[in-house]
Write an enzyme that holds these catalytic residues in place. Structure first.
Site: not given
Ligand code: GLN
Length: 557
Positions: A380, A506, A508
């Site tokens: 992300c 994600h 994970e």
């Molecule tokens: N802050 C970034 C976004 O909103 C990444 C978010 C995250 O890593 N979950 O896109």
């Protein structure tokens, strides 16, 4: 339908969630269909807005619910796939009650904790049971017995037991039996008092799970049994595990917990088959090799902040018969340069995150991994910083940045979709939950996944800005996965690097023991190869151009 309620006594952080999840593992191993849910007595509507310092990681479900990290244990330890119905907070309960009151649903009655709040809680337990897909519902109640916030939940359970019959319910109390060095003794008093507190509000536990540093001897067990009114064989010892949390189901089984619970609930089942679980635990405990992985993030002192990531690394490593030496690096310490901090690692992982703090340090870490051919996994935000790094240092887009870090920068390679279309002040919502990703044939991603379509869980606002696609692809940046309509970059990799992978989602949240996530497995395999000195560059066939359509993002919420 059978019900197990798990409460906690004496202190918090006893690993109630882990204990509940482990019982889930054992009952599933006995061929029962199990579902878990968590009641959280705090007033936040969900933990999505809570700071990781306070509450650890936010665990995201398929339907986009932002939940307590214990739900992560539930999904990792069992086969359940959970939804927002499996996590109820006091905030949600009161929100429901107040909305009903405003709508006039209570027909002018005085609205009270009993029965109105307790009714909402009981409804939630029933909702899961109504689905008739399960044999056993395990409900964990957050907090510690005696908390004011927890009372309505305990009262609701008391009423619920009366309605379904005590033969269908087990109350399991997880408690602390501390060892007092000066006296060379384990002390039962805190447990006695905590059980007395439970009884005062109408619940009698049938099982005591005793967390302790030392073995419980016969005397201690007898004492606990007598004073807490629990049969002696239901005084279960749960000592601190020596190596890994995945030992917990095995130790509880050795104490006879699953047989006891089945007896109490009048459930006839086959003996549990724990062979695969045992094999996995053996791999975690005594791997034949080790690999050092750096995690570069913001909350390095808070182990719970990146819980699912650490667990995913463990699953992947076990599948490669390998142990992990984690090097946790505070991203801010890399802001001025990486120096020798990444010299001794065979892999660099950058987790998700929000806000500008630590961003430049993460960008430096991504650069180091790219330039030194060190396997890299960016999750992300980790993918976003890797993209910024490549744009700046390979494509010469000097000011490249994310509008999350610098709102007015001239080269927003990462931005909100609205900004890409020139629409401002629309207020973007978070993209949450499961979305499909189409994987480009011939890429490393396709090799890792062995598939061209996958679904993964998201929690983010910002996206790769397709305006920069051509300039970056030319230099070896590969968009190896996109949303099905091709508008959103979901997966990136680098053409001239053995394993440099970033994903907008994600992974994970979908890794389990004996079922490691492909991106983590690939990462560990690449780290091992790197460590052994056999860097194997992977040829990537460049993908067909993807057109950027003007299509709207449809939010799942
Ligand atoms: N802050 C970034 C976004 O909103 C990444 C978010 C995250 O890593 N979950 O896109």
């Amino acid at each position: 339908m059978k019900y197990i309620f798990v409460t906690g006594g004496v202190v918090s952080s006893l690993g109630k969630g882990l204990t509940a999840a482990s019982l889930g593992t054992l009952l599933e191993a006995r061929k029962l269909r199990v579902v878990l849910q968590k009641f959280d007595p705090y007033l936040n509507v969900d933990p999505g807005t809570m700071n990781p310092f306070q509450h650890g990681e936010v665990y995201v479900l398929n339907d986009g619910a932002e939940t307590d990290l214990d739900l992560g244990h539930y999904e990792r330890f069992t086969n359940c796939v959970l939804t927002r119905h499996n996590n109820l907070t006091s905030g949600q309960v009161y929100e429901t009650v107040i909305l009903k009151e405003r709508r006039g649903d209570y027909l002018g009655k005085t609205v009270q904790v009993i029965p109105h709040v307790t009714d909402v809680i009981k409804d939630r337990i029933r909702k899961l049971s109504d689905e008739s897909k399960y044999d056993v519902v395990i409900t964990e109640i957050g907090g510690t017995t005696g908390d004011i916030e927890g009372l309505p939940f305990i009262e609701a359970i008391r009423q619920f037991i009366l309605e379904v019959g005590p033969e269908n319910v087990v109350n399991m109390h997880v408690t602390l039996v501390p060892y007092i060095k000066a006296a060379h003794e384990l002390k039962t008093k805190p447990t006695q008092q905590s059980v007395a507190k439970l009884r005062e509000i109408g619940l009698q536990p049938q099982v005591l799970i005793c967390r302790s540093e030392r073995p419980l001897d016969r005397d201690v067990r007898r004492k606990l049994s007598m004073f807490c009114s629990v049969v002696e064989k239901a005084v279960i010892e749960e000592r601190d595990v020596e190596h890994t949390i995945y030992e917990v189901p095995l130790t509880l089984h050795a104490e006879g917990l699953d047989q006891l619970v089945c007896d109490l609930l009048h459930l006839e089942t086959p003996k549990p088959d724990l062979n695969d679980w045992r094999k996995f635990v053996d791999c975690v405990i005594s791997p034949s090799k080790r690999v050092r992985i750096a995690v570069v993030g913001k909350y390095m002192d808070v182990r719970d902040a990146y819980k699912s990531i650490y667990e995913s690394l463990t699953h992947a490593a076990a599948s490669e018969d390998c142990g992990i030496d984690l090097k946790l690096i505070d991203a801010e310490s890399l802001a001025g340069g990486v120096d020798d901090q990444l010299e001794d690692v065979a892999g660099v992982l950058i987790p998700g995150g929000f806000g500008v703090r630590g961003a430049e340090g993460k960008i430096n870490a991504a650069r180091y991994a790219r330039e030194h051919g060190i396997p890299f996994l960016g999750l992300c935000l980790g993918m976003q910083v890797a993209t910024i790094e490549f744009a700046r240092n390979v494509c010469g887009i000097k000011d490249a940045n994310s509008t999350e870090f610098d709102k007015d920068n001239p080269d927003p390679v990462i931005s909100l979709l609205e900004e890409q279309r020139g629409v401002r002040n629309k207020g973007a919502s978070m993209r949450l939950g499961t979305w499909p990703t189409k994987i480009v044939p011939g890429t490393l991603a396709e090799r890792i996944y062995g598939d061209t379509e996958v679904t993964e869980r998201h929690r983010h606002r910002y996206e790769f800005n397709m305006k920069y696609r051509e300039r970056m692809v030319e230099k070896g940046f590969v968009i190896s996965g996109t949303s099905p309509d091709g508008t959103l970059a979901e997966l990136i990799e680098l053409r001239d690097h053995p394993y440099f992978v970033g994903c907008q989602y994600h992974p994970e949240f979908q890794s389990k023991p004996n079922k490691p996530h492909p991106l983590f497995k690939g990462f560990i395999a690449a780290a091992l190869a790197y460590q052994e000195g056999g860097k194997k560059p992977i040829t990537v066939i460049d993908q067909a151009p993807i057109s950027v359509s003007d299509q709207e993002l449809v939010l799942q919420r």
